[in-house]
Design an enzyme around this catalytic site. Structure first.
Site, short mmCIF file in Angstrom:
data_model
loop_
_atom_site.label_atom_id
_atom_site.label_comp_id
_atom_site.label_asym_id
_atom_site.label_seq_id
_atom_site.Cartn_x
_atom_site.Cartn_y
_atom_site.Cartn_z
CG HIS A 161 2.75 110.82 -8.42
ND1 HIS A 161 3.77 109.44 -9.34
CD2 HIS A 161 1.32 109.93 -8.93
CE1 HIS A 161 2.30 108.17 -9.91
NE2 HIS A 161 1.04 108.51 -9.88
CB SER A 263 -11.03 95.51 -22.03
OG SER A 263 -10.54 96.10 -20.90
CB THR A 264 -12.03 92.80 -15.96
OG1 THR A 264 -11.73 91.41 -16.38
CG2 THR A 264 -11.79 93.31 -14.83
CG ASP A 386 1.38 87.41 4.43
OD1 ASP A 386 1.33 87.81 5.20
OD2 ASP A 386 0.99 85.88 3.91
#
Length: 441
Positions: A161, A263-264, A386
């Site tokens: 990280h 806000s989701t 993909d």
């Protein structure tokens, strides 16, 4: 779960380079020296996935395209070190450095492992590579590709990280996928990462503050250079499982109506958080805390390019609240109000306070009975990776077993959210129960 390692290969950038590259860590990177690697696994279902097809077609394509994309992501082949003559650690790449890629094969049930139900987290970790670290050297990045004969394959990645955050890691995977699918020899200009550390200004000595914070937390004040070994990983029992819960677009909209919030992210986090606290139950006076990190790329002056390679996140949290606040009927509303204020307040945060924000978070982590953070984001587009054989059927962050939940966009529905969590099975059952019951009201 039985896993057979069939090959371990070193993949180097396609363009030969004997030069040495050194990229200093910034104050945005330094706190993450304390943390375990971020580990994510992508599952791909195949129409044709015999051992012969995988070894002769798919694997060579993945190796070639990885070699090509590493030409622009050279730091991933290196490691973190701290030269005694330098003021702070750097990502160092030497001649012929490479990304270590483990090739494996599993007879496990692909559909079960790539599903949404409860799975032993140990079985997901079997699909992920090691990321070696010693006192003076920490590997940046590694990959494991696992074939499930006649079912599909997975790509597991382990990332340090302090080298890159979720945005950079996701961009790399999608770029690798794009190169593979389109059979390109070069990374498109719009996807080439920026390594310009001069864009991160440090007029107030934040580097030194961060290093001192890390020294203090590691109780490592006597050495000239820091040990790069992170905090030890939590030991997990055999009863720890990972599951993915889903909030559909309709669920999100109905929850928004309850609290008049648009806000989701706030809705999904607040709802999951209240389910967590209710499931644990117990003393209502116990201390609970929540935290998330906000992307600061566009909040700096000047703004960082969207392709900036590294970390640029600011921690934001609410600490030492009473569990009882979230266990009552209006607990969800309370959580929404808290998170809304934190999100709004992020715009006014000064970068000069980042060290103090990390210190505050670490301080409360040690004695909160529940301290939950968020890994991932609905904005990273992980399901866009993909490689030419279709989008991943599932993406999991296995490293949430260290005390986080994960968020991602829902694969098959715009506006929905996938929420990953890792708990003991008994507690997971309670969380799932509260989660489902709450959506019925």
């Amino acid at each position: 779960m039985t896993l057979h390692i069939t090959e371990t290969v070193r993949v180097t950038p396609a363009a030969d380079s004997n030069s040495v590259l050194s990229i200093p860590l910034t104050f945005f990177d330094l706190p993450w020296l304390l943390f375990q690697p971020v580990k994510r696994v992508f599952f791909y279902k195949l129409k044709e996935s015999t051992r012969e097809h995988f070894n002769s077609i798919i694997l060579p394509k993945l190796k070639l395209s990885l070699s090509l994309v590493l030409c622009n992501y050279v730091p991933l082949t290196g490691h973190i070190t701290w030269n005694i003559n330098e003021p702070k650690p750097s990502i160092v790449v030497g001649p012929n450095d490479a990304v270590l890629v483990t090739i494996a094969e599993s007879e496990a049930d692909f559909s079960n492992l790539s599903g949404f139900g409860q799975r032993p987290v140990s079985e997901l970790h079997a699909l992920l590579p090691k990321l070696p670290v010693t006192d003076d050297s920490a590997t940046a990045f590694s990959i494991q590709i696992t074939l499930f004969p006649n079912q599909g394959f997975s790509i597991g990645v382990a990332a340090h990280h302090a080298v890159l955050d979720g945005k950079t890691s996701s961009t790399f995977i999608k770029t690798w996928a794009h190169i593979t699918k389109q059979q390109l020899e070069n990374v498109p200009e719009s996807l080439v990462p920026s390594y310009d550390r001069s864009l991160i200004k440090d007029p107030t000595g934040l580097d030194e503050k961060m290093i001192e914070m890390v020294r203090s937390l590691k109780q490592d004040k006597t050495k000239v250079v820091l040990s790069l070994i992170p905090f030890p990983a939590k030991e997990l029992g055999d009863d720890v499982v990972l599951a993915t819960l889903v909030l559909s677009k309709d669920n999100i909209e109905r929850l928004k109506e309850r609290v008049k919030n648009l806000s989701t992210f706030v809705i999904a986090y607040a709802y999951t958080w209240t389910c967590y606290v209710k499931a644990r139950g117990g003393d209502g006076e116990r201390s609970v805390s929540l935290l998330f990190v906000g992307d600061f790329r566009e909040r700096l002056d000047p703004k960082l390019p969207t392709t900036y390679f590294g970390n640029c996140m600011f921690p934001v949290g609410c600490y030492n609240r009473k569990a009882s606040e979230f266990m009552v009927e209006k607990g969800f509303v309370t959580a929404v109000e808290i998170l809304s204020d934190l999100v709004k307040g992020l715009t006014s945060r000064k970068v000069e306070t980042i060290a103090d924000s990390f210190v505050e978070a670490f301080g409360y982590q040690s004695w909160s009975t529940q301290f939950v953070t968020v890994a991932g984001s609905t904005r990273l587009g992980v399901y866009e990776a993909d490689f030419g054989w279709g989008r991943p059927v599932k993406v999991d962050i296995a490293s949430i077993d260290q005390g986080a939940i994960s968020m991602a966009e829902r694969r098959d529905e715009t506006g929905g959210v996938e929420i990953g969590m890792c708990l003991k099975k008994t507690e997971m059952n309670m969380v799932v129960s509260f989660f489902n019951i709450g959506l019925q009201s």
